[in-house]
Design a protein around this motif. Structure first.
Motif, PDB file in Angstrom:
ATOM      1  N   LEU A  97      -1.913  -8.074   4.973  1.00  0.00           N
ATOM      2  CA  LEU A  97      -0.606  -8.722   4.828  1.00  0.00           C
ATOM      3  C   LEU A  97       0.469  -7.956   5.610  1.00  0.00           C
ATOM      4  O   LEU A  97       1.307  -8.544   6.288  1.00  0.00           O
ATOM      5  CB  LEU A  97      -0.226  -8.816   3.340  1.00  0.00           C
ATOM      6  CG  LEU A  97       1.128  -9.448   3.018  1.00  0.00           C
ATOM      7  CD1 LEU A  97       1.254 -10.845   3.614  1.00  0.00           C
ATOM      8  CD2 LEU A  97       1.336  -9.522   1.510  1.00  0.00           C
ATOM      9  N   CYS A  98       0.399  -6.616   5.533  1.00  0.00           N
ATOM     10  CA  CYS A  98       1.365  -5.790   6.283  1.00  0.00           C
ATOM     11  C   CYS A  98       1.246  -6.066   7.775  1.00  0.00           C
ATOM     12  O   CYS A  98       2.247  -6.150   8.487  1.00  0.00           O
ATOM     13  CB  CYS A  98       1.066  -4.306   6.111  1.00  0.00           C
ATOM     14  SG  CYS A  98       1.243  -3.712   4.453  1.00  0.00           S
ATOM     15  N   ASN A  99       0.008  -6.178   8.221  1.00  0.00           N
ATOM     16  CA  ASN A  99      -0.205  -6.318   9.651  1.00  0.00           C
ATOM     17  C   ASN A  99       0.071  -7.723  10.171  1.00  0.00           C
ATOM     18  O   ASN A  99       0.139  -7.930  11.378  1.00  0.00           O
ATOM     19  CB  ASN A  99      -1.638  -5.907  10.023  1.00  0.00           C
ATOM     20  CG  ASN A  99      -1.822  -4.411   9.834  1.00  0.00           C
ATOM     21  OD1 ASN A  99      -0.883  -3.648  10.016  1.00  0.00           O
ATOM     22  ND2 ASN A  99      -3.010  -3.994   9.444  1.00  0.00           N
ATOM     23  N   VAL A 134       5.638   7.610   5.855  1.00  0.00           N
ATOM     24  CA  VAL A 134       5.283   7.188   4.503  1.00  0.00           C
ATOM     25  C   VAL A 134       4.807   5.727   4.454  1.00  0.00           C
ATOM     26  O   VAL A 134       4.876   5.085   3.419  1.00  0.00           O
ATOM     27  CB  VAL A 134       6.430   7.430   3.488  1.00  0.00           C
ATOM     28  CG1 VAL A 134       6.578   8.908   3.193  1.00  0.00           C
ATOM     29  CG2 VAL A 134       7.758   6.861   3.973  1.00  0.00           C
ATOM     30  N   CYS A 135       4.354   5.236   5.591  1.00  0.00           N
ATOM     31  CA  CYS A 135       3.700   3.916   5.615  1.00  0.00           C
ATOM     32  C   CYS A 135       2.208   4.222   5.578  1.00  0.00           C
ATOM     33  O   CYS A 135       1.654   4.720   6.554  1.00  0.00           O
ATOM     34  CB  CYS A 135       4.076   3.171   6.895  1.00  0.00           C
ATOM     35  SG  CYS A 135       2.984   1.779   7.272  1.00  0.00           S
ATOM     36  N   PHE A 136       1.578   3.986   4.420  1.00  0.00           N
ATOM     37  CA  PHE A 136       0.180   4.385   4.266  1.00  0.00           C
ATOM     38  C   PHE A 136      -0.750   3.173   4.264  1.00  0.00           C
ATOM     39  O   PHE A 136      -0.514   2.223   3.522  1.00  0.00           O
ATOM     40  CB  PHE A 136      -0.031   5.142   2.951  1.00  0.00           C
ATOM     41  CG  PHE A 136       0.848   6.341   2.806  1.00  0.00           C
ATOM     42  CD1 PHE A 136       0.598   7.498   3.531  1.00  0.00           C
ATOM     43  CD2 PHE A 136       1.939   6.314   1.948  1.00  0.00           C
ATOM     44  CE1 PHE A 136       1.416   8.611   3.389  1.00  0.00           C
ATOM     45  CE2 PHE A 136       2.759   7.430   1.801  1.00  0.00           C
ATOM     46  CZ  PHE A 136       2.493   8.574   2.519  1.00  0.00           C
ATOM     47  N   PRO A 153       0.801  -1.230   0.000  1.00  0.00           N
ATOM     48  CA  PRO A 153       0.000   0.000   0.000  1.00  0.00           C
ATOM     49  C   PRO A 153       0.834   1.280   0.000  1.00  0.00           C
ATOM     50  O   PRO A 153       0.480   2.251  -0.669  1.00  0.00           O
ATOM     51  CB  PRO A 153      -0.807  -0.105   1.297  1.00  0.00           C
ATOM     52  CG  PRO A 153      -0.801  -1.541   1.655  1.00  0.00           C
ATOM     53  CD  PRO A 153       0.443  -2.135   1.079  1.00  0.00           C
ATOM     54  N   CYS A 154       1.962   1.268   0.722  1.00  0.00           N
ATOM     55  CA  CYS A 154       2.795   2.477   0.782  1.00  0.00           C
ATOM     56  C   CYS A 154       3.270   2.870  -0.612  1.00  0.00           C
ATOM     57  O   CYS A 154       3.202   4.042  -1.009  1.00  0.00           O
ATOM     58  CB  CYS A 154       3.994   2.254   1.702  1.00  0.00           C
ATOM     59  SG  CYS A 154       4.898   0.733   1.365  1.00  0.00           S
ATOM     60  N   MET A 155       3.742   1.883  -1.399  1.00  0.00           N
ATOM     61  CA  MET A 155       4.291   2.182  -2.719  1.00  0.00           C
ATOM     62  C   MET A 155       3.183   2.539  -3.711  1.00  0.00           C
ATOM     63  O   MET A 155       3.372   3.402  -4.571  1.00  0.00           O
ATOM     64  CB  MET A 155       5.123   1.001  -3.237  1.00  0.00           C
ATOM     65  CG  MET A 155       6.328   0.724  -2.385  1.00  0.00           C
ATOM     66  SD  MET A 155       7.447   2.165  -2.292  1.00  0.00           S
ATOM     67  CE  MET A 155       8.462   1.713  -0.890  1.00  0.00           C
ATOM     68  N   GLU A 197      13.150  -0.135   5.473  1.00  0.00           N
ATOM     69  CA  GLU A 197      12.248  -1.157   6.027  1.00  0.00           C
ATOM     70  C   GLU A 197      10.988  -0.482   6.589  1.00  0.00           C
ATOM     71  O   GLU A 197      10.936   0.752   6.708  1.00  0.00           O
ATOM     72  CB  GLU A 197      12.986  -1.947   7.108  1.00  0.00           C
ATOM     73  CG  GLU A 197      13.493  -1.081   8.228  1.00  0.00           C
ATOM     74  CD  GLU A 197      14.380  -1.822   9.202  1.00  0.00           C
ATOM     75  OE1 GLU A 197      14.755  -2.962   8.927  1.00  0.00           O
ATOM     76  OE2 GLU A 197      14.689  -1.226  10.240  1.00  0.00           O
ATOM     77  N   CYS A 198      10.001  -1.294   6.944  1.00  0.00           N
ATOM     78  CA  CYS A 198       8.707  -0.741   7.387  1.00  0.00           C
ATOM     79  C   CYS A 198       8.846   0.199   8.596  1.00  0.00           C
ATOM     80  O   CYS A 198       8.195   1.232   8.656  1.00  0.00           O
ATOM     81  CB  CYS A 198       7.731  -1.864   7.726  1.00  0.00           C
ATOM     82  SG  CYS A 198       7.307  -2.867   6.294  1.00  0.00           S
ATOM     83  N   ALA A 199       9.711  -0.174   9.555  1.00  0.00           N
ATOM     84  CA  ALA A 199       9.848   0.658  10.756  1.00  0.00           C
ATOM     85  C   ALA A 199      10.296   2.072  10.363  1.00  0.00           C
ATOM     86  O   ALA A 199       9.780   3.069  10.875  1.00  0.00           O
ATOM     87  CB  ALA A 199      10.836   0.019  11.714  1.00  0.00           C
TER      88      ALA A 199
HETATM   89  S1  SF4 Z   1       3.661  -1.943   6.699  1.00  0.00           S
HETATM   90 FE1  SF4 Z   1       5.458  -1.818   5.402  1.00  0.00          FE
HETATM   91  S2  SF4 Z   1       4.829  -2.653   3.421  1.00  0.00           S
HETATM   92 FE2  SF4 Z   1       2.964  -2.188   4.566  1.00  0.00          FE
HETATM   93  S3  SF4 Z   1       2.366  -0.121   3.919  1.00  0.00           S
HETATM   94 FE3  SF4 Z   1       3.638   0.092   5.751  1.00  0.00          FE
HETATM   95  S4  SF4 Z   1       5.723   0.356   5.024  1.00  0.00           S
HETATM   96 FE4  SF4 Z   1       4.507  -0.436   3.333  1.00  0.00          FE
END
Ligand code: SF4
Length: 209
Positions: free
Chosen positions: A176-178, A169-171, A88-90, A160-162
């Motif tokens: 799946l992300c969670n 910018v993690c939207f 989702p972020c990308m 990375e996600c953190a």
């Molecule tokens: S959890 Fe990670 S992969 Fe998912 S939207 Fe956030 S940054 Fe992107």
């Protein structure tokens, strides 16, 4: 250090009288990293035979699972670049770029490095940013080529996600992300690529000949 990337370089920080001023979320990230490194520095801790014996079967299980997991993704590569598999972020960053909306530096860095990593040609990445309100062809080309290592040596890995969360910018992380498996946008993309390859193979085998 785990704090790599231009966004963490000292020259890109707000320096005042020898002190670096950080926003709260970045400060938390720095503390988190310092704690990580402190723990890592103290490892390995002495482990006696009794303890080893107690965890042996669990350890074997983890090793087997890890090997199976690595095997699953080996040689799959990232396949054809496909936005359907994007996290989702990308997707959001691509939509922002295409809509010509302004994107924070952390977003540009994350998107350019991600796209380059999954195999998008540098010129296509540059084109994606051409709708930005402050688009400057030569500046964008220079930045993208620098991030992707095209002719400049070092190729940056996407954050990375953190770090993405820290940088705002993690939207809209999805199911799946969670889940516990995703800690990097590339892992998300890899899992989706694998799922799609598996579905395609399953389709082929179930189709009547
Ligand atoms: S959890 Fe990670 S992969 Fe998912 S939207 Fe956030 S940054 Fe992107």
């Amino acid at each position: 250090s785990g704090l790599r990337g231009p966004e963490w370089k000292l020259v890109n920080q707000d320096m005042r009288r020898g002190f670096v001023l950080l926003e709260k979320n970045k400060f938390v990230r720095v503390l988190e990293q310092a704690l990580d490194e402190r723990i890592e520095d103290e490892l390995p801790l002495p482990v006696n035979d009794e303890l080893l014996e107690a965890v042996r079967s669990d350890l074997e299980e983890v090793i087997v699972a890890l090997e199976a997991y690595k095997e699953k993704y080996r040689d799959e590569g990232f396949g054809t670049v496909s936005i359907i598999k994007f996290p989702p972020c990308m997707k959001k960053l691509v939509a922002t770029a295409q809509a010509g909306q302004n994107m924070p530096h952390a977003g540009r860095f994350a998107l350019a490095s991600f796209l380059s990593f999954i195999g998008m040609p540098v010129d296509d990445i540059i084109k994606l940013f051409c709708s930005s309100p402050d688009f400057d062809q030569s500046k964008t080309a220079y930045q993208v080529r620098h991030i992707t290592g095209d002719g400049y040596g070092k190729k940056y890995t996407p954050p990375e996600c953190a770090t993405m969360r820290t940088n705002g910018v993690c939207f809209e992380p999805d199911e799946l992300c969670n889940g516990r498996r995703v800690n990097h946008p590339l892992t998300y993309y890899r899992i989706r690529s694998y799922d799609r390859n598996r579905d395609k193979k399953a389709d082929k085998t179930t189709k009547p000949s």
